[in-house]
Design a protein around this motif. Structure first.
Motif: not given
Length: 268
Positions: A128-130, A134-145
């Motif tokens: 899900r994070v990956m 891909r869809r919105d790289p402006s947010v670092r979803w890995d760090r948000l997780l």
């Protein structure tokens, strides 16, 4: 920023630098007497935020000391949480009659160090994070997780302070709502019991990104009391030595391969 993520019963205070003058209590000074300057600054500004937030609840300044596993000790009848990272410090508090527990975390909107994401993800989280990256790289979803899991742990810890070992990163599965700025955290282990005996199986939280930062927050609203609970009333005279309510500033966990003192950044 953080007040936008929390209900009105929660008082918050934040700072984006260490310019606020704050005199520490002797007991607080003793905590950081051997700390480096960076640690002293973040600790001191975080205590300024805590006292400012408590003042909005009607409390006079009191020491906010680290307790079990680094979790701050709040006056009786208060729950709260503290966070700090580079360029940001914040504290949130509420009366325990209104809010059962709080958890907040702030992080820079930057990628996690290599190898950390694989350590903290559970089940489908990595996929899900990956996909979100891909869809919105402006947010670092890995760090948000990572941040969301920190907030989960901070909200969970006061409800189950005696559980050993503590809640692991992989024992809560996070699902983000990228449109509404929310997230759900499903506990993959038995959850803590609330005051009415109901098992807490998941947390709901909110997130935002701005000013190069990302912030996550959880507030569990207390069930209505049938006995006229007055636990939220300030007891200023006994605030510093009254029975304590824990909420996690850092309730420290060991993260393999993490940099810093137990965490990517020290939160105690």
């Amino acid at each position: 920023m953080i007040e936008d993520l929390l209900p009105g019963e929660v008082m918050s205070s934040e700072a984006f630098d260490d310019s606020r003058p704050c005199a520490l209590f002797l007991a607080e000074e003793a905590v950081i007497s051997r700390s480096v300057e960076k640690r002293r600054r973040e600790f001191t500004t975080a205590r300024w935020c805590a006292r400012d937030a408590l003042g909005n609840l009607g409390y006079q300044p009191v020491p906010v000391l680290p307790g079990a596993k680094g979790a701050p000790i709040w006056p009786s009848g208060v729950v709260g949480s503290i966070t700090h990272c580079a360029g940001y410090r914040a504290a949130v508090v509420a009366r325990s009659g209104d809010i059962t527990t709080l958890g907040i975390d702030a992080e820079p909107n930057k990628p996690l160090p290599s190898g950390i994401l694989e350590v903290i993800t559970a089940g489908e989280e990595l996929r899900r994070v990956m996909d979100l990256l891909r869809r919105d790289p402006s947010v670092r979803w890995d760090r948000l997780l990572f941040s969301a899991k920190e907030s989960v742990y901070k909200a969970w810890f006061p409800l189950a302070p005696l559980r050993e070992p503590g809640l692991d990163f992989t024992e809560a599965s996070i699902t983000f709502d990228p449109v509404c700025g929310g997230f759900q955290a499903l506990l993959l282990v038995e959850g803590p019991r609330l005051s009415d005996g109901v098992e807490l199986k998941e947390f709901s939280g909110r997130w935002l990104v701005g000013r190069g930062l990302m912030i996550t927050a959880i507030a569990v609203v207390a069930a209505p009391s049938v006995t006229g609970d007055t636990s939220g009333a300030p007891d200023v005279a006994n605030a510093s030595d009254a029975p304590i309510a824990f909420a996690a500033d850092s309730a420290a966990r060991t993260l393999p391969m993490a940099t810093g003192d137990h965490h990517l950044s020290d939160r105690r």
